[in-house]
Design a protein around this motif. Structure first.
Motif, PDB file in Angstrom:
ATOM      1  N   ASP A   1       0.856  -1.180   0.000  1.00  0.00           N
ATOM      2  CA  ASP A   1       0.000   0.000   0.000  1.00  0.00           C
ATOM      3  C   ASP A   1       0.897   1.237   0.000  1.00  0.00           C
ATOM      4  N   THR A   2       1.219   1.696  -1.209  1.00  0.00           N
ATOM      5  CA  THR A   2       2.124   2.838  -1.389  1.00  0.00           C
ATOM      6  C   THR A   2       1.821   3.478  -2.736  1.00  0.00           C
ATOM      7  N   GLY A   3       2.628   4.446  -3.163  1.00  0.00           N
ATOM      8  CA  GLY A   3       2.319   5.194  -4.380  1.00  0.00           C
ATOM      9  C   GLY A   3       2.134   4.348  -5.623  1.00  0.00           C
ATOM     10  N   THR A   4       2.928   3.281  -5.759  1.00  0.00           N
ATOM     11  CA  THR A   4       2.842   2.440  -6.963  1.00  0.00           C
ATOM     12  C   THR A   4       1.505   1.713  -7.070  1.00  0.00           C
ATOM     13  N   LEU A   5       0.877   1.464  -5.927  1.00  0.00           N
ATOM     14  CA  LEU A   5      -0.465   0.875  -5.920  1.00  0.00           C
ATOM     15  C   LEU A   5      -1.415   1.747  -6.743  1.00  0.00           C
ATOM     16  N   HIS A   6      -1.332   3.060  -6.550  1.00  0.00           N
ATOM     17  CA  HIS A   6      -2.236   3.988  -7.230  1.00  0.00           C
ATOM     18  C   HIS A   6      -1.829   4.182  -8.688  1.00  0.00           C
ATOM     19  N   ILE A   7      -0.524   4.176  -8.950  1.00  0.00           N
ATOM     20  CA  ILE A   7      -0.071   4.269 -10.343  1.00  0.00           C
ATOM     21  C   ILE A   7      -0.603   3.086 -11.136  1.00  0.00           C
ATOM     22  N   ALA A   8      -0.494   1.888 -10.557  1.00  0.00           N
ATOM     23  CA  ALA A   8      -1.007   0.682 -11.221  1.00  0.00           C
ATOM     24  C   ALA A   8      -2.520   0.751 -11.386  1.00  0.00           C
ATOM     25  N   GLY A   9      -3.202   1.219 -10.344  1.00  0.00           N
ATOM     26  CA  GLY A   9      -4.665   1.307 -10.396  1.00  0.00           C
ATOM     27  C   GLY A   9      -5.156   2.245 -11.480  1.00  0.00           C
ATOM     28  N   PHE A  10      -4.521   3.410 -11.606  1.00  0.00           N
ATOM     29  CA  PHE A  10      -4.932   4.385 -12.621  1.00  0.00           C
ATOM     30  C   PHE A  10      -4.411   4.022 -14.007  1.00  0.00           C
ATOM     31  N   SER A  11      -3.609   2.948 -14.086  1.00  0.00           N
ATOM     32  CA  SER A  11      -3.137   2.431 -15.377  1.00  0.00           C
ATOM     33  C   SER A  11      -3.918   1.183 -15.784  1.00  0.00           C
ATOM     34  N   ASN A  12      -4.880   0.786 -14.931  1.00  0.00           N
ATOM     35  CA  ASN A  12      -5.720  -0.392 -15.178  1.00  0.00           C
ATOM     36  C   ASN A  12      -4.909  -1.691 -15.230  1.00  0.00           C
ATOM     37  N   ALA A  13      -3.794  -1.728 -14.478  1.00  0.00           N
ATOM     38  CA  ALA A  13      -2.988  -2.948 -14.428  1.00  0.00           C
ATOM     39  C   ALA A  13      -3.698  -4.011 -13.597  1.00  0.00           C
ATOM     40  N   LYS A  14      -3.484  -5.279 -13.943  1.00  0.00           N
ATOM     41  CA  LYS A  14      -4.018  -6.361 -13.106  1.00  0.00           C
ATOM     42  C   LYS A  14      -3.142  -6.434 -11.867  1.00  0.00           C
ATOM     43  N   MET A  15      -3.753  -6.341 -10.683  1.00  0.00           N
ATOM     44  CA  MET A  15      -2.922  -6.180  -9.496  1.00  0.00           C
ATOM     45  C   MET A  15      -3.553  -6.762  -8.236  1.00  0.00           C
ATOM     46  N   ILE A  16      -2.657  -7.069  -7.293  1.00  0.00           N
ATOM     47  CA  ILE A  16      -3.051  -7.415  -5.926  1.00  0.00           C
ATOM     48  C   ILE A  16      -2.337  -6.427  -5.013  1.00  0.00           C
ATOM     49  N   SER A  17      -3.093  -5.704  -4.201  1.00  0.00           N
ATOM     50  CA  SER A  17      -2.475  -4.796  -3.242  1.00  0.00           C
ATOM     51  C   SER A  17      -2.643  -5.348  -1.831  1.00  0.00           C
ATOM     52  N   LEU A  18      -1.629  -5.098  -1.003  1.00  0.00           N
ATOM     53  CA  LEU A  18      -1.579  -5.657   0.352  1.00  0.00           C
ATOM     54  C   LEU A  18      -1.796  -4.551   1.372  1.00  0.00           C
TER      55      LEU A  18
END
Length: 351
Positions: free
Chosen positions: A290-307
């Motif tokens: 849970d840090t800045g890259t979480l949001h970068i990935a989210g706003f890039s529509n990347a498939k992701m798991i955040s902790l």
């Protein structure tokens, strides 16, 4: 926007002017900035030619404001380190006549932000009267305010509700479609990066961000190593680690452990925000703290798991169909098991 007025001689003139908007936010980390985009988008929807000035707190590192938030026209950094810097700041602040001044207060309430807003001379000063029954002691500086109930509400929605208070609206569809749009250079950079580092397109690319700005949000490095090895054993995948300026020690530990087993990896270190987003949009899965890259990935529509450890994912996790999160049942991120992440990753990767 046009305003008609009578001159002293009684003749009617048309006067064109730009709607000037002031937004004062003391929180300007990447995640906070991205989650406030709903406020700015709503403003630009109503007044496309408006001039938006952001007042931001001084930080000890460079914030790529224009890259994160394309709606901002100007940034004034509030520097209170000396009398001279304060005077310079207020001179800059008063250069414009503001129609609206927003103090969103979606994370914390700042007395200083309310005073700056008042001293700006903004005609309409917008903010919170109370949050979840807790009174804003600085609400007297505002002339448009409301009691908000924000428990478990996402930051995007909180920021939009502040905009709505002043008559700025977004549809649900417009809210959900707030994301990065990549230009040709960013797309080309990402494709070249993938081609050069991960040439076999039959192999999956799994990426990980093992660092975080806060210790409480950092999944234990040993568990990240265990997870990376476990996934690699199953998928024989490419491994990409993303890192920021504080993550060198964690990255070197992981690299050292993977080197022992001849498991190759690639590091994307300190990439520009949108270039990193473009890369993440092309990979198979991203697992991040849970840090800045979480949001970068989210706003890039990347498939992701955040902790998530102590932070509330209902408030911060990206809202799109490719975004999944695991919240620690104890509130401590270290209590998320490797097995939980591995099993969810398997479902998302289709095996």
């Amino acid at each position: 926007m046009e305003e008609k007025y009578q001159s002293q001689k009684g003749n009617c003139h048309t006067h064109n002017f730009t709607t000037n908007i002031l937004v004062i936010r003391q929180h300007n980390q990447i995640g906070d900035m991205l989650c406030s985009l709903s406020l700015y988008k709503a403003i630009k929807k109503k007044y496309p030619d408006s001039h938006i000035t952001l007042v931001a707190a001084k930080t000890n590192y460079q914030i790529p404001f224009s890259e994160i938030n394309p709606y901002i026209n100007e940034v004034l950094v509030f520097d209170k380190s000396s009398i001279k810097s304060l005077i310079d700041f207020y001179k800059q602040l008063r250069k414009r006549k503001y129609d609206y001044g927003f103090v969103p207060s979606t994370i914390t309430v700042s007395r200083t932000a309310h005073i700056i807003n008042f001293l700006s001379g903004a005609k309409y000063r917008v903010g919170v009267k109370s949050i979840d029954e807790k009174k804003n002691k600085s609400a007297g500086w505002l002339n448009i305010k409301k009691d908000f109930h924000w428990k478990d509400k996402h930051q995007l929605i909180r920021n939009l509700e502040i905009a709505q208070l002043a008559g700025f609206e977004l549809s649900n569809n417009e809210l959900l479609n707030i994301k990065f749009s990549f230009d040709d250079e960013e797309i080309s950079f990402a494709k070249n990066f993938i081609r050069e580092n991960f040439p076999d397109d039959s192999k999956k690319i799994l990426a990980f961000h093992p660092g975080a700005g806060k210790t409480a949000n950092t999944y234990p490095t040993e568990k990240f190593i265990e997870l990376i090895k476990k996934l690699h054993e199953k998928y024989q995948n490419y491994i990409l680690l993303t890192s920021g300026w504080t993550d060198d020690l964690i990255i070197s530990k992981i690299k050292s452990e993977l080197d022992k087993e001849n498991i190759p990896l690639t590091v994307a270190h300190n990439f520009q925000v949108k270039k990193l987003g473009a890369v993440l949009s092309l990979i198979d899965l991203y697992i991040t703290n849970d840090t800045g890259t979480l949001h970068i990935a989210g706003f890039s529509n990347a498939k992701m798991i955040s902790l998530f450890g102590p932070t509330n994912p209902e408030e911060w996790a990206p809202k799109n169909k490719n975004s999944f999160f695991i919240k620690s049942h104890t509130g401590s991120i270290k209590d998320i098991t490797v097995e939980e992440i591995f099993n969810l990753a398997g479902k998302l990767l289709g095996s």
